[in-house]
Design a protein around this motif. Structure first.
Motif, mmCIF file in Angstrom:
data_model
loop_
_atom_site.group_PDB
_atom_site.id
_atom_site.type_symbol
_atom_site.label_atom_id
_atom_site.label_comp_id
_atom_site.label_asym_id
_atom_site.label_seq_id
_atom_site.Cartn_x
_atom_site.Cartn_y
_atom_site.Cartn_z
ATOM 1 N N GLN A 132 0.830 -1.193 0.000
ATOM 2 C CA GLN A 132 0.000 0.000 0.000
ATOM 3 C C GLN A 132 0.872 1.253 0.000
ATOM 4 N N VAL A 133 0.395 2.286 -0.673
ATOM 5 C CA VAL A 133 1.003 3.612 -0.581
ATOM 6 C C VAL A 133 0.298 4.333 0.558
ATOM 7 N N THR A 134 0.986 4.633 1.618
ATOM 8 C CA THR A 134 0.339 5.171 2.808
ATOM 9 C C THR A 134 -0.125 6.613 2.595
ATOM 10 N N ALA A 135 -1.116 6.992 3.396
ATOM 11 C CA ALA A 135 -1.628 8.365 3.329
ATOM 12 C C ALA A 135 -0.547 9.365 3.709
ATOM 13 N N SER A 136 0.299 9.004 4.644
ATOM 14 C CA SER A 136 1.359 9.925 5.065
ATOM 15 C C SER A 136 2.385 10.121 3.949
ATOM 16 N N HIS A 145 -5.270 13.598 -3.426
ATOM 17 C CA HIS A 145 -4.735 12.239 -3.564
ATOM 18 C C HIS A 145 -5.645 11.265 -2.839
ATOM 19 N N THR A 146 -5.543 9.997 -3.223
ATOM 20 C CA THR A 146 -6.303 8.957 -2.541
ATOM 21 C C THR A 146 -5.565 7.631 -2.617
ATOM 22 N N ASN A 147 -5.653 6.863 -1.540
ATOM 23 C CA ASN A 147 -5.210 5.477 -1.523
ATOM 24 C C ASN A 147 -6.356 4.575 -1.065
ATOM 25 N N ASP A 148 -7.551 5.157 -0.926
ATOM 26 C CA ASP A 148 -8.735 4.383 -0.561
ATOM 27 C C ASP A 148 -9.068 3.427 -1.706
ATOM 28 N N VAL A 165 -11.518 1.583 -2.552
ATOM 29 C CA VAL A 165 -12.816 1.706 -3.224
ATOM 30 C C VAL A 165 -12.752 2.834 -4.256
ATOM 31 N N LYS A 166 -12.191 3.967 -3.842
ATOM 32 C CA LYS A 166 -12.033 5.093 -4.753
ATOM 33 C C LYS A 166 -11.022 4.763 -5.849
ATOM 34 N N VAL A 167 -9.943 4.090 -5.472
ATOM 35 C CA VAL A 167 -8.931 3.703 -6.456
ATOM 36 C C VAL A 167 -9.548 2.815 -7.532
ATOM 37 N N ALA A 168 -10.389 1.874 -7.132
ATOM 38 C CA ALA A 168 -11.037 0.987 -8.103
ATOM 39 C C ALA A 168 -11.914 1.782 -9.067
ATOM 40 N N GLU A 169 -12.636 2.767 -8.536
ATOM 41 C CA GLU A 169 -13.473 3.620 -9.377
ATOM 42 C C GLU A 169 -12.614 4.388 -10.388
ATOM 43 N N LEU A 170 -11.487 4.893 -9.926
ATOM 44 C CA LEU A 170 -10.609 5.664 -10.803
ATOM 45 C C LEU A 170 -9.887 4.765 -11.805
ATOM 46 N N ARG A 171 -9.526 3.559 -11.397
ATOM 47 C CA ARG A 171 -8.932 2.617 -12.357
ATOM 48 C C ARG A 171 -9.865 2.415 -13.545
ATOM 49 N N LYS A 172 -11.135 2.223 -13.249
ATOM 50 C CA LYS A 172 -12.128 1.985 -14.302
ATOM 51 C C LYS A 172 -12.245 3.202 -15.216
ATOM 52 N N LEU A 173 -12.309 4.377 -14.634
ATOM 53 C CA LEU A 173 -12.444 5.595 -15.429
ATOM 54 C C LEU A 173 -11.206 5.809 -16.305
ATOM 55 N N VAL A 174 -10.038 5.578 -15.719
ATOM 56 C CA VAL A 174 -8.788 5.741 -16.473
ATOM 57 C C VAL A 174 -8.778 4.812 -17.679
ATOM 58 N N TRP A 175 -9.146 3.560 -17.462
ATOM 59 C CA TRP A 175 -9.114 2.627 -18.585
ATOM 60 C C TRP A 175 -10.141 2.997 -19.656
ATOM 61 N N GLU A 176 -11.315 3.401 -19.249
ATOM 62 C CA GLU A 176 -12.330 3.782 -20.236
ATOM 63 C C GLU A 176 -11.832 4.927 -21.120
ATOM 64 N N ALA A 177 -11.106 5.866 -20.525
ATOM 65 C CA ALA A 177 -10.559 6.971 -21.308
ATOM 66 C C ALA A 177 -9.467 6.482 -22.259
ATOM 67 N N MET A 206 -2.120 1.688 -7.290
ATOM 68 C CA MET A 206 -2.363 1.604 -5.856
ATOM 69 C C MET A 206 -2.748 2.931 -5.215
ATOM 70 N N ALA A 207 -2.549 4.023 -5.928
ATOM 71 C CA ALA A 207 -2.937 5.340 -5.424
ATOM 72 C C ALA A 207 -2.956 6.301 -6.598
ATOM 73 N N TYR A 208 -3.660 7.397 -6.403
ATOM 74 C CA TYR A 208 -3.703 8.454 -7.424
ATOM 75 C C TYR A 208 -3.465 9.803 -6.762
ATOM 76 N N LEU A 209 -2.909 10.694 -7.556
ATOM 77 C CA LEU A 209 -2.659 12.057 -7.097
ATOM 78 C C LEU A 209 -2.962 12.995 -8.263
ATOM 79 N N TRP A 210 -3.503 14.166 -7.947
ATOM 80 C CA TRP A 210 -3.863 15.088 -9.022
ATOM 81 C C TRP A 210 -3.583 16.539 -8.627
ATOM 82 N N LEU A 211 -3.322 17.350 -9.653
ATOM 83 C CA LEU A 211 -3.010 18.773 -9.479
ATOM 84 C C LEU A 211 -4.129 19.614 -10.058
ATOM 85 N N VAL A 212 -4.561 20.614 -9.285
ATOM 86 C CA VAL A 212 -5.616 21.520 -9.722
ATOM 87 C C VAL A 212 -5.124 22.955 -9.561
#
Length: 385
Positions: A177-181, A197-200, A202-214, A290-296
């Motif tokens: 796991q990539v820790t929150a810290s 960022h997220t390492n949750d 459930v959220k990671v699984a949702e984002l994996r699916k979205l990434v692949w669809e794109a 295992m985790a995602y991070l994004w810049l806004v």
């Protein structure tokens, strides 16, 4: 899109074995010349010669979309560098407003400033001194840098990771796991952008699916996919002749190419078996993220984009320091019509409200060490030396 290289590994087992078993020929297929700029920069002394060249030798190692290396540096004025974008290195199909190219130029700016500090110089940077070009970049300067000797200049500890930082497209270790810290520590390396960022899982699984669809949309959109296919460099000769774009090195790739099994036309034909193998081979690494991070950024001006690039390379260096693999997943951020639905879905999923702009989205995890990407020599990126 650079993960097209993954699908090659599933083509024709017996042919692959034959292609990779050519003895002494195989061991000569490493495109060493294309990676020489990394060694050249590493060997340079920060206190010898023109500090601008020292800084530029490191800046050209910056991450950038499709490894296009769009930067041109003008050294015509003493103690200054003026940065331009080379117009024919943009990506008009997948990056129609040059947003991603500008982010890559921002990465270049940050590494230049970091390297100048190592040489004892503070840099005064003026972005877009002749105005921000819209809706696309043009021939006006991207930035002007003035080098000022300063014994008190601050050295950035992230600079120590410059030669270790490489985009890593491999599968992640799903047992680690990539820790929150750790994510929070990496996020703290950003200077301007808001970082999520997220390492949750459930959220990671949702984002994996979205990434692949794109990604799947891009693979099946002819004009977008062709932009990547046109930038393939297969084997040592092609990579060393054009050390940019999407590299497919090694005796395996060259063998398949010589046998006619790397048809660019078949890669674009969604009805072909080659295309189906491509899709099947590209997908697995994305299922291990295992985790995602994004810049806004607050808006989407050219200056916002430059700042996002500066923060992106800082985050990548910080992730490298933590032993993490990082890969941008930019497909759902792209602004061409066929991607509009996923573009909106990504913003909604991440809770980004207008006028905030999602500039970068990356996957993180623990993975194997990878090598350096090809680079054009410094002298090819300088004019008016």
């Amino acid at each position: 899109m650079t993960n097209r290289r993954k699908f090659m590994m599933v083509l024709g087992g017996s042919v692959i074995a034959a292609a990779g078993a050519a003895g002494s020929w195989a061991v000569t297929r490493d495109p060493v010349k294309a990676r020489k700029p990394w060694q050249t920069a590493s060997d340079m002394s920060p206190n010898a010669g023109d500090p601008r060249r020292y800084a530029l030798s490191h800046a050209i190692l910056a991450p950038n979309p499709h490894n296009r290396q769009p930067w041109i540096a003008d050294l015509g004025t003493p103690d200054e560098v003026t940065l331009y974008c080379q117009m024919d290195r943009r990506l008009p199909q997948t990056d129609p407003f040059d947003r991603q190219i500008t982010i890559g130029l921002g990465c270049f700016c940050e590494l230049l400033i970091m390297a100048a500090a190592e040489a004892g110089y503070r840099v005064e940077m003026v972005p877009f001194p002749d105005g921000e070009p819209q809706p696309r970049l043009d021939t006006r300067p991207v930035a002007r840098f003035r080098f000022i000797a300063d014994d008190n200049v601050v050295h950035d500890p992230l600079f120590a990771q410059v030669f270790n930082r490489h985009t890593n497209r491999t599968a992640h270790d799903t047992s680690r796991q990539v820790t929150a810290s750790t994510l929070a520590k990496i996020a703290d390396s950003a200077i301007s952008a808001s970082v999520g960022h997220t390492n949750d899982m459930v959220k990671v699984a949702e984002l994996r699916k979205l990434v692949w669809e794109a990604i799947d949309i891009e693979l099946r959109t002819y004009h977008a996919a062709k932009e990547s296919i046109d930038l393939l460099r297969i084997g040592k000769a092609e990579i060393e002749a054009n050390p940019d774009g999407i590299s497919l090195p090694g005796p395996l790739m060259e063998g398949l190419d010589m046998l006619g099994l790397l048809s660019r036309e078949d890669m674009l034909d969604t009805t072909s078996s080659t295309f189906q193998q491509q899709v099947a081979a590209i997908k697995p690494p994305y299922e291990t993220s295992m985790a995602y991070l994004w810049l806004v950024t607050p808006g989407n001006s050219r200056l916002d984009q430059i700042k996002a690039g500066r923060d992106h390379v800082r985050i990548h260096l910080a992730a490298t320091a933590e032993g993490l693999a990082l890969q941008p997943n930019s497909q759902a951020l792209q602004e061409y019509p066929e991607m509009a639905e996923k573009f909106d879905e990504m913003r909604k999923t991440l809770g980004i409200e207008t006028p905030g702009t999602l500039q970068m989205f990356v996957r993180l995890g623990y993975g194997p060490t990878v090598g350096a990407a090809p680079r054009w020599p410094l002298e090819t990126r300088i004019r008016n030396a």
